[in-house]
Design an enzyme around this catalytic site. Structure first.
Site, PDB file in Angstrom:
ATOM      1  N   HIS A 174       0.909  -1.101   0.058  1.00 15.04           N
ATOM      2  CA  HIS A 174      -0.012   0.074  -0.078  1.00 15.04           C
ATOM      3  C   HIS A 174       1.029   1.293  -0.003  1.00 15.04           C
ATOM      4  CE1 HIS A 174      -3.545  -2.418   1.638  1.00 15.04           C
ATOM      5  NE2 HIS A 174      -3.670  -2.386   0.278  1.00 15.04           N
ATOM      6  N   ARG A 206       0.911   4.511   0.471  1.00 17.97           N
ATOM      7  CA  ARG A 206       0.854   5.687   1.577  1.00 17.97           C
ATOM      8  C   ARG A 206       1.558   5.177   2.832  1.00 17.97           C
ATOM      9  NH1 ARG A 206      -5.677   6.568   1.974  1.00 17.97           N
ATOM     10  NH2 ARG A 206      -6.240   4.335   2.937  1.00 17.97           N
ATOM     11  N   ARG A 222      -2.907   4.916  -2.339  1.00 16.52           N
ATOM     12  CA  ARG A 222      -2.904   3.680  -1.755  1.00 16.52           C
ATOM     13  C   ARG A 222      -2.985   2.451  -2.619  1.00 16.52           C
ATOM     14  NH1 ARG A 222      -5.905   0.280   2.578  1.00 16.52           N
ATOM     15  NH2 ARG A 222      -7.019  -1.534   1.719  1.00 16.52           N
ATOM     16  N   SER A 226       0.922  -0.268   7.565  1.00 16.79           N
ATOM     17  CA  SER A 226       0.268   0.448   8.783  1.00 16.79           C
ATOM     18  C   SER A 226      -1.029   1.042   8.481  1.00 16.79           C
ATOM     19  CB  SER A 226       1.414   1.735   8.794  1.00 16.79           C
ATOM     20  OG  SER A 226       1.213   2.683   7.815  1.00 16.79           O
ATOM     21  N   TYR A 227      -1.575   1.657   9.354  1.00 18.11           N
ATOM     22  CA  TYR A 227      -1.386   1.744  10.831  1.00 18.11           C
ATOM     23  C   TYR A 227      -2.322   1.095  11.429  1.00 18.11           C
ATOM     24  CZ  TYR A 227      -5.137   5.155  10.771  1.00 18.11           C
ATOM     25  OH  TYR A 227      -6.347   5.412  10.582  1.00 18.11           O
ATOM     26  N   TYR A 269     -12.312  -6.055  10.166  1.00 20.05           N
ATOM     27  CA  TYR A 269     -13.256  -6.350   9.209  1.00 20.05           C
ATOM     28  C   TYR A 269     -12.818  -7.463   8.247  1.00 20.05           C
ATOM     29  CZ  TYR A 269     -10.124  -3.239   7.265  1.00 20.05           C
ATOM     30  OH  TYR A 269      -9.060  -2.564   7.109  1.00 20.05           O
ATOM     31  N   GLU A 307       0.350  -4.452  11.246  1.00 18.67           N
ATOM     32  CA  GLU A 307      -0.093  -3.034  10.803  1.00 18.67           C
ATOM     33  C   GLU A 307       0.904  -2.239  11.924  1.00 18.67           C
ATOM     34  OE1 GLU A 307      -2.029  -2.001   8.793  1.00 18.67           O
ATOM     35  OE2 GLU A 307      -3.180  -3.657   8.261  1.00 18.67           O
TER      36      GLU A 307
HETATM   37 ZN   LIG Z   1      -2.116  -1.400   4.083  1.00 16.95          ZN
END
Ligand SMILES: [Zn+2]
Length: 434
Positions: free
Chosen positions: A188, A190, A246, A319-320, A371, A394
């Site tokens: 991802h 960012r 992302r 993260s996060y 989730y 994370e």
């Molecule tokens: Zn991620």
């Protein structure tokens, strides 16, 4: 004149953001927090995320669940309308952060006052780096530790024509016979702390291999395959254009730019935690494994496995939230057969992490803690890659109000230190696993 010139140079060197003046600004974008209280409100929020509202898609930092508040950002112009819509649905949204641009301003200031930190005279761990620099660091590792480290590139170049570089570490002469652990960072865009913490760990493993018993144990017990940036195009875009990007940068016509690579893997693809709208941040692609980056990971894993099960560990780093997520993520209550060991090792690795700087990471399956989400690389590693143990970390911080994706560079080293201890602990568990 000379003084002015020097002042300009020092600012240019010390403020990396100055070269990204074209990057999108988030002044007065708010972070909204809203806790759905029942299934009906959860559905409203789910539709709000996956279908958008009034033709606008919102950037969710925490997806809708009954377990904790959903978080998403909203521009000043959309703010009133969105708040009213949520209130009309009997929800009570609150403003958690009133200007998310502030995080970048703080992070840049902290980066400026940090001294340069060199662990091994190869990597500067005091700042986040661009993709080309990270790739050069891999070259540096291979040049300095050629007998145990080599730089490789994945089979296909990305949509942006970048090579996907990774490092192989083997103290066994790259014989391909020793069990292996793969680290997948930066899928991802960012989540900058992910590549940065993994660079720290890589540097420390190599630099202290002959002097530190933990590094020696890790490298003598396993081969390591380290992908510092699994989404180079998106990562670069998050530096140059949009700090909160992302997905990858695959252009599919119209407004369709980017696929969420961690929804694209062939693990109950497209069933939960996704949006069929290509504008969404959780668009899983046109088909399972449609994306070059995911195909590359699949090819690499198949290459390591070579028909067997040499690759025993798959560590995905995001993260996060401060969590260690266990498979499966795709369905609540669905667990791999070795779940008890997965859980025990995860808890132990979480405790080892805590003992370094006192950061508590929750341990549990994705659906239990957050989730359900399908198409993740961790689930796929087990279901499609024949990997026995898969974990998704994370990293820092715990919450959005602590900065979310924008973690000050001064936390790269402490975050790397605690993750190193956690991986060392996991290595012991996996080594002793029957
Ligand atoms: Zn991620």
């Amino acid at each position: 004149m000379l003084i002015v010139l020097l002042a300009c140079i020092s600012v240019a060197v010390a403020t990396p953001a100055s070269e990204y003046s074209g990057r999108k600004r988030y002044d007065n974008y708010r972070l909204i927090s809203v806790q759905p209280e029942n299934e009906q409100q959860l559905k409203v929020l789910g539709d709000f995320q996956t279908k958008g509202y009034d033709s606008v898609f919102f950037d969710f930092w925490a997806d809708p669940t009954l377990k904790r508040p959903a978080e998403f950002t909203v521009s000043p112009s959309q703010y009133e309308k969105v708040m009213q819509y949520l209130r009309d649905n009997n929800m009570t949204p609150t403003v958690e952060v009133d200007d998310i641009q502030m995080f970048e301003n703080i992070a840049e200031f902290e980066a400026k006052v940090q001294p340069e930190l060199f662990f091994n005279n190869i990597v500067d761990h005091s700042q986040y780096h661009r993709y080309d620099q990270i790739s050069e660091y891999l070259t540096g590792f291979a040049n300095n530790f050629g007998s145990i480290a080599r730089k490789r590139s994945m089979s296909q170049t990305t949509y942006g024509r970048r090579t996907m570089d990774y490092l192989e570490i083997s103290t066994n002469g790259f014989a391909g016979t020793r069990r292996a652990i793969l680290i997948e960072a930066g899928i991802h865009a960012r989540e900058w702390i992910s590549p940065a913490a993994i660079l720290y760990i890589t540097d420390r493993l190599l630099a202290s291999y002959t002097t530190d018993s933990e590094a020696a144990y890790m490298l003598n017990s396993f081969d390591w395959i380290i992908i510092p940036v699994t989404n180079p195009d998106g990562y670069e875009y998050s530096h140059t254009d949009d700090r909160y990007w992302r997905k990858n940068r695959h252009y599919r016509g119209g407004n369709c730019r980017g696929v969420d690579l961690n929804r694209n893997f062939d693990a109950r693809w497209g069933t939960t935690g996704v949006s069929s709208s290509c504008s969404s941040d959780i668009y899983p692609g046109s088909a399972a494994m449609s994306e070059i980056e995911a195909q590359n990971v699949q090819d690499l894993v198949a290459d390591i496995q070579n028909g067997g099960t040499r690759l025993i560990g798959y560590l995905a780093v995001h993260s996060y939230s401060q969590m260690i997520l266990l498979p499966y993520s795709h369905t609540f209550g669905s667990r791999p057969p070795n779940y008890q060991n997965l859980d025990n090792y995860g808890i132990s690795a979480g405790n080892a992490l805590y003992n370094v700087h006192g950061r508590r990471f929750q341990v549990g399956t994705g659906p239990e803690l957050l989730y359900a989400a399908s198409g993740g690389s961790d689930d796929w590693a087990i279901m499609g890659g024949s990997v026995k143990y898969a974990y998704t970390y994370e990293l820092r911080p715990a919450t959005a109000s602590a900065g979310g994706f924008v973690l000050p560079a001064s936390q790269i080293v402490p975050s790397g230190e605690e993750l190193f201890a956690s991986f060392y602990n996991l290595a012991i568990s996996l080594y002793n696993d029957s």
